[in-house]
Design a protein around this motif. Sequence first.
Motif, PDB file in Angstrom:
ATOM      1  N   GLY A 116       0.818  -1.211   0.000  1.00  0.00           N
ATOM      2  CA  GLY A 116       0.000   0.000   0.000  1.00  0.00           C
ATOM      3  C   GLY A 116       0.849   1.256   0.000  1.00  0.00           C
ATOM      4  N   THR A 117       1.932   1.231   0.754  1.00  0.00           N
ATOM      5  CA  THR A 117       2.852   2.377   0.779  1.00  0.00           C
ATOM      6  C   THR A 117       3.481   2.596  -0.585  1.00  0.00           C
ATOM      7  OG1 THR A 117       3.349   1.969   3.114  1.00  0.00           O
ATOM      8  CG2 THR A 117       4.914   3.318   1.877  1.00  0.00           C
ATOM      9  N   VAL A 118       3.867   1.515  -1.246  1.00  0.00           N
ATOM     10  CA  VAL A 118       4.461   1.636  -2.582  1.00  0.00           C
ATOM     11  C   VAL A 118       3.445   2.208  -3.563  1.00  0.00           C
ATOM     12  CG1 VAL A 118       5.455   0.351  -4.505  1.00  0.00           C
ATOM     13  CG2 VAL A 118       6.056  -0.261  -2.163  1.00  0.00           C
ATOM     14  N   ALA A 119       2.209   1.728  -3.486  1.00  0.00           N
ATOM     15  CA  ALA A 119       1.173   2.208  -4.405  1.00  0.00           C
ATOM     16  C   ALA A 119       0.897   3.697  -4.239  1.00  0.00           C
ATOM     17  CB  ALA A 119      -0.108   1.400  -4.198  1.00  0.00           C
ATOM     18  N   SER A 120       1.024   4.188  -3.008  1.00  0.00           N
ATOM     19  CA  SER A 120       0.774   5.608  -2.751  1.00  0.00           C
ATOM     20  C   SER A 120       2.013   6.478  -2.946  1.00  0.00           C
ATOM     21  CB  SER A 120       0.248   5.791  -1.323  1.00  0.00           C
ATOM     22  OG  SER A 120       1.224   5.373  -0.374  1.00  0.00           O
ATOM     23  N   GLY A 121       3.113   5.877  -3.370  1.00  0.00           N
ATOM     24  CA  GLY A 121       4.344   6.635  -3.594  1.00  0.00           C
ATOM     25  C   GLY A 121       5.064   7.019  -2.324  1.00  0.00           C
ATOM     26  N   GLY A 122       4.840   6.287  -1.248  1.00  0.00           N
ATOM     27  CA  GLY A 122       5.443   6.639   0.031  1.00  0.00           C
ATOM     28  C   GLY A 122       6.800   6.034   0.296  1.00  0.00           C
ATOM     29  N   LEU A 123       7.353   5.306  -0.682  1.00  0.00           N
ATOM     30  CA  LEU A 123       8.669   4.693  -0.497  1.00  0.00           C
ATOM     31  C   LEU A 123       9.745   5.723  -0.826  1.00  0.00           C
ATOM     32  CD1 LEU A 123       9.249   1.787   0.379  1.00  0.00           C
ATOM     33  CD2 LEU A 123       9.702   1.219  -1.996  1.00  0.00           C
ATOM     34  N   HIS A 124      10.592   6.046   0.167  1.00  0.00           N
ATOM     35  CA  HIS A 124      11.542   7.145   0.012  1.00  0.00           C
ATOM     36  C   HIS A 124      12.811   6.743  -0.745  1.00  0.00           C
ATOM     37  CE1 HIS A 124       8.894   9.251   2.624  1.00  0.00           C
ATOM     38  NE2 HIS A 124       9.217   8.561   3.713  1.00  0.00           N
ATOM     39  N   HIS A 125      13.226   5.499  -0.627  1.00  0.00           N
ATOM     40  CA  HIS A 125      14.483   5.066  -1.241  1.00  0.00           C
ATOM     41  C   HIS A 125      14.251   3.778  -2.030  1.00  0.00           C
ATOM     42  CE1 HIS A 125      15.344   7.156   2.606  1.00  0.00           C
ATOM     43  NE2 HIS A 125      16.228   7.811   1.865  1.00  0.00           N
ATOM     44  N   PRO A 126      13.446   3.808  -3.072  1.00  0.00           N
ATOM     45  CA  PRO A 126      13.073   2.562  -3.759  1.00  0.00           C
ATOM     46  C   PRO A 126      14.255   1.844  -4.408  1.00  0.00           C
ATOM     47  CG  PRO A 126      12.344   4.481  -5.008  1.00  0.00           C
ATOM     48  CD  PRO A 126      12.812   4.990  -3.676  1.00  0.00           C
ATOM     49  N   THR A 127      15.169   2.592  -5.043  1.00  0.00           N
ATOM     50  CA  THR A 127      16.291   1.946  -5.730  1.00  0.00           C
ATOM     51  C   THR A 127      17.229   1.275  -4.742  1.00  0.00           C
ATOM     52  OG1 THR A 127      16.184   3.545  -7.545  1.00  0.00           O
ATOM     53  CG2 THR A 127      18.248   2.327  -7.265  1.00  0.00           C
ATOM     54  N   LEU A 128      17.594   1.991  -3.676  1.00  0.00           N
ATOM     55  CA  LEU A 128      18.497   1.427  -2.681  1.00  0.00           C
ATOM     56  C   LEU A 128      17.887   0.188  -2.040  1.00  0.00           C
ATOM     57  CD1 LEU A 128      21.062   1.555  -0.972  1.00  0.00           C
ATOM     58  CD2 LEU A 128      19.849   3.106   0.583  1.00  0.00           C
ATOM     59  N   ILE A 129      16.622   0.267  -1.657  1.00  0.00           N
ATOM     60  CA  ILE A 129      15.964  -0.872  -1.011  1.00  0.00           C
ATOM     61  C   ILE A 129      15.890  -2.065  -1.959  1.00  0.00           C
ATOM     62  CG2 ILE A 129      13.738  -1.682  -0.147  1.00  0.00           C
ATOM     63  CD1 ILE A 129      13.342   1.105   1.079  1.00  0.00           C
ATOM     64  N   ALA A 130      15.504  -1.804  -3.213  1.00  0.00           N
ATOM     65  CA  ALA A 130      15.363  -2.894  -4.175  1.00  0.00           C
ATOM     66  C   ALA A 130      16.700  -3.581  -4.434  1.00  0.00           C
ATOM     67  CB  ALA A 130      14.775  -2.358  -5.478  1.00  0.00           C
ATOM     68  N   LEU A 131      17.775  -2.816  -4.556  1.00  0.00           N
ATOM     69  CA  LEU A 131      19.083  -3.415  -4.810  1.00  0.00           C
ATOM     70  C   LEU A 131      19.579  -4.213  -3.608  1.00  0.00           C
ATOM     71  CD1 LEU A 131      20.875  -0.537  -6.748  1.00  0.00           C
ATOM     72  CD2 LEU A 131      19.849  -2.619  -7.672  1.00  0.00           C
ATOM     73  N   LEU A 132      19.326  -3.722  -2.401  1.00  0.00           N
ATOM     74  CA  LEU A 132      19.706  -4.476  -1.206  1.00  0.00           C
ATOM     75  C   LEU A 132      18.948  -5.801  -1.140  1.00  0.00           C
ATOM     76  CD1 LEU A 132      19.807  -1.585   1.437  1.00  0.00           C
ATOM     77  CD2 LEU A 132      21.763  -2.918   0.630  1.00  0.00           C
ATOM     78  N   LEU A 133      17.673  -5.763  -1.451  1.00  0.00           N
ATOM     79  CA  LEU A 133      16.879  -6.991  -1.432  1.00  0.00           C
ATOM     80  C   LEU A 133      17.329  -7.954  -2.530  1.00  0.00           C
ATOM     81  CD1 LEU A 133      13.302  -5.529  -0.812  1.00  0.00           C
ATOM     82  CD2 LEU A 133      14.812  -6.616   0.850  1.00  0.00           C
ATOM     83  N   LEU A 134      17.733  -7.413  -3.676  1.00  0.00           N
ATOM     84  CA  LEU A 134      18.175  -8.274  -4.773  1.00  0.00           C
ATOM     85  C   LEU A 134      19.441  -9.047  -4.418  1.00  0.00           C
ATOM     86  CD1 LEU A 134      17.587  -6.285  -8.096  1.00  0.00           C
ATOM     87  CD2 LEU A 134      16.430  -8.343  -7.278  1.00  0.00           C
ATOM     88  N   ALA A 135      20.269  -8.492  -3.556  1.00  0.00           N
ATOM     89  CA  ALA A 135      21.473  -9.216  -3.132  1.00  0.00           C
ATOM     90  C   ALA A 135      21.090 -10.513  -2.421  1.00  0.00           C
ATOM     91  CB  ALA A 135      22.325  -8.332  -2.229  1.00  0.00           C
ATOM     92  N   GLY A 136      20.112 -10.439  -1.530  1.00  0.00           N
ATOM     93  CA  GLY A 136      19.653 -11.645  -0.849  1.00  0.00           C
ATOM     94  C   GLY A 136      18.987 -12.616  -1.794  1.00  0.00           C
ATOM     95  N   VAL A 137      18.220 -12.088  -2.743  1.00  0.00           N
ATOM     96  CA  VAL A 137      17.561 -12.946  -3.726  1.00  0.00           C
ATOM     97  C   VAL A 137      18.594 -13.662  -4.589  1.00  0.00           C
ATOM     98  CG1 VAL A 137      16.072 -12.916  -5.764  1.00  0.00           C
ATOM     99  CG2 VAL A 137      15.450 -11.574  -3.737  1.00  0.00           C
ATOM    100  N   ALA A 138      19.639 -12.943  -5.008  1.00  0.00           N
ATOM    101  CA  ALA A 138      20.688 -13.553  -5.830  1.00  0.00           C
ATOM    102  C   ALA A 138      21.374 -14.697  -5.083  1.00  0.00           C
ATOM    103  CB  ALA A 138      21.713 -12.507  -6.243  1.00  0.00           C
ATOM    104  N   GLY A 139      21.601 -14.526  -3.784  1.00  0.00           N
ATOM    105  CA  GLY A 139      22.220 -15.582  -3.008  1.00  0.00           C
ATOM    106  C   GLY A 139      21.304 -16.772  -2.811  1.00  0.00           C
ATOM    107  N   LYS A 140      20.071 -16.512  -2.414  1.00  0.00           N
ATOM    108  CA  LYS A 140      19.155 -17.607  -2.116  1.00  0.00           C
ATOM    109  C   LYS A 140      18.725 -18.358  -3.375  1.00  0.00           C
ATOM    110  CE  LYS A 140      17.824 -17.877   1.619  1.00  0.00           C
ATOM    111  NZ  LYS A 140      18.389 -18.554   2.801  1.00  0.00           N
ATOM    112  N   SER A 141      18.480 -17.630  -4.462  1.00  0.00           N
ATOM    113  CA  SER A 141      18.020 -18.263  -5.699  1.00  0.00           C
ATOM    114  C   SER A 141      19.149 -18.516  -6.688  1.00  0.00           C
ATOM    115  CB  SER A 141      16.930 -17.402  -6.366  1.00  0.00           C
ATOM    116  OG  SER A 141      15.719 -17.499  -5.661  1.00  0.00           O
TER     117      SER A 141
END
Length: 664
Positions: free
Chosen positions: A201-226
């Motif tokens: 809901g926060t993402v849909a309303s544009g309330g995410l302040h650092h979307p690129t940084l957060i997404a890249l940090l999460l992708l690091a974990g995804v790359a390791g796990k998957s």
Amino acid sequence: MSTTTLAVLVPLLPFLGAAAGLLLGRTAPGFVRPLAVLPTLVALVLAVLVAVRQGGGQAITSATELTPTGSVPIELALYVNGFAALVAVLVAVVATCVQVYSTGYLRDDPRYPSYAALVSLFTSAMFLVVYSGDLIVLLVGWEVMGICSYFLVGHYWETPEARAASIKAFLVTKLGDVPFLIGLFALGTDAGSFRITRVLGTVASGGLHHPTLIALLLLAGVAGKSAQFPLHTWLPDAMAGPTPVSALIHAATMVAAGVYFVARLLPVFEASTAAMLVLAVMAAVTMTGSGLAALAQDDIKRVLAYSTIGQLGYMTGALAVGDRSAAVFHLLSHGAFKALLFLAAGVIIHAAGTNSLAAMSRMSHLRDRIPDAYWTMTVALLALAAIPPFSGFFSKESVLGAAEHVVTGHTEHAPAAAGWLILVAGLLTALLTAAYATRLWLLAFRGRGAEAPEHGRQPLSMTVVLWVLAVPSLAFGAFAYRTLPGWFDGRGLTPTLLTSILGTGLALVGGLVTYGAWQRTTALAARAPLGAVAAHPEGDAALVEAEAIASHAPVYGDVAYAPDPADPGRLLLGPLHRHAAVGFHLDAVYAVLFVRPVQAGASLVRFLDREVVDTYVRGAAALPRLLGAAVRRAQTGNVQTYVSALLAGTVVLAVAVLLVTSGA
């Protein structure tokens, strides 16, 4: 019983089975197999009931605050939508098949009780990831899977390969989990909650302040796990564990968790164009690189491991073009035929008698000896190669169709560059996939290697599971295409004409070219018989390894065998073969960039600790020791000495007083 209660029992039952198995493994060994199979089987039934009740409609939600934190709350939340319900059924089916299969495969293993309990715990953790509606609770399941994989990959801890593989799997995935954890905290802080629904809901309303940084940090974990580039190197080495564990990790748990996580939180990644491009590049490199590496492997399980990495690349590619329906569809389809491939490979290894004979260059006359594995693996390989009407065709074409929609401008969920990357890499990977699938089939069932000794028929529990998994490998794609569109965001799963023709055509070309190369190399092999490069009865492992490296030969025990001249992979890859066989030297690069600097730093710290810190400590202790020795020598116990010292001291004091008085 309410649907919420059923959903809670799904992860709870395997957890209780794991706990009971660990407690009763030694005292009541007769209960070990029922405790391994029955809780997972009941969880399968409950997962199917949850899926039927959910029906692809409104998500099932429930939450209660787990503990007061004073800031962002942590809740024991449940969120079961269509994706979650279907993935849970996949996890339950594969886990049940693995547990049943393991009763035969590991029937003589003395550590079977702990193995079965860890598999149940692994399954419970994946259920927790699938059903959780809170990111922190999801993280618990995410990390429990990591520690379970460490123990299961290292099940044969007597062998150095298993020990090294378990440590590598743990460390590489943890390398990705550190930024992943930071990303989760940043996401929860921005959204003010760890509840997935509130985050979205926060993402849909544009309330995410650092979307690129957060997404890249999460992708690091995804790359390791998957196991996506560049953190994929642990997965081929994880083949040192028992084959049923490989089936579980590669088909329905662990590696599927990262893809599922991105699918569930896809709007978070779509909020950043840069993150979607990074995801597309990661998927494209993973697909093509793993396809080339798979074509050069000799060990049958390593071929399947690189195959898993490539198919996960298809899934992340679908997510990179903003189509989670295609990603989850391929995850489900792949889960069935990849579990079948690994379990059939286990039958092949069982027929050969030992894990050390998993090399395809050493296989011969297996078609007639293990007909069940032959026919079911043929079905699974056709599904892997995406030949219609097998399940892999429908799910792979949904990925290529999603990329085509981005390229042609029919959707704006992803940049056009991402669409081109995934489309081109996906078509090239379709060619490579068919090539290495054909090569595996030819070498495993029509190979000319040494005849392995007969080890009797496989247990019924192993062969029955193969036929059970052959059904979805053959029919799931068409079933999902006709029955389950409403479960996938209401999007139709119909393959597009252009990508279907291109993808299937390239797959047929890959298979036919590989078959032609095999016929050519077989003719050459008649003049260059397979034999031992060096056999050392004394077991001189160093000499064996040196000669094997010099000739690029596989090593089995104390014998280094010459490369199979009938291997079409060598002809197709040419000079690239030696690089692809070792994963394009990525492990060597990591050793130079990370392992050696860390080891050098550790050596420096050890030197400073031993030569500086210990020297200071020893010096600090030396002075009190010397003073103590001096005082100890003064304590003689002789009264005359004490009186003499007292008189001498009195005289000294008197002289000192006189000197001071006269000076004044």
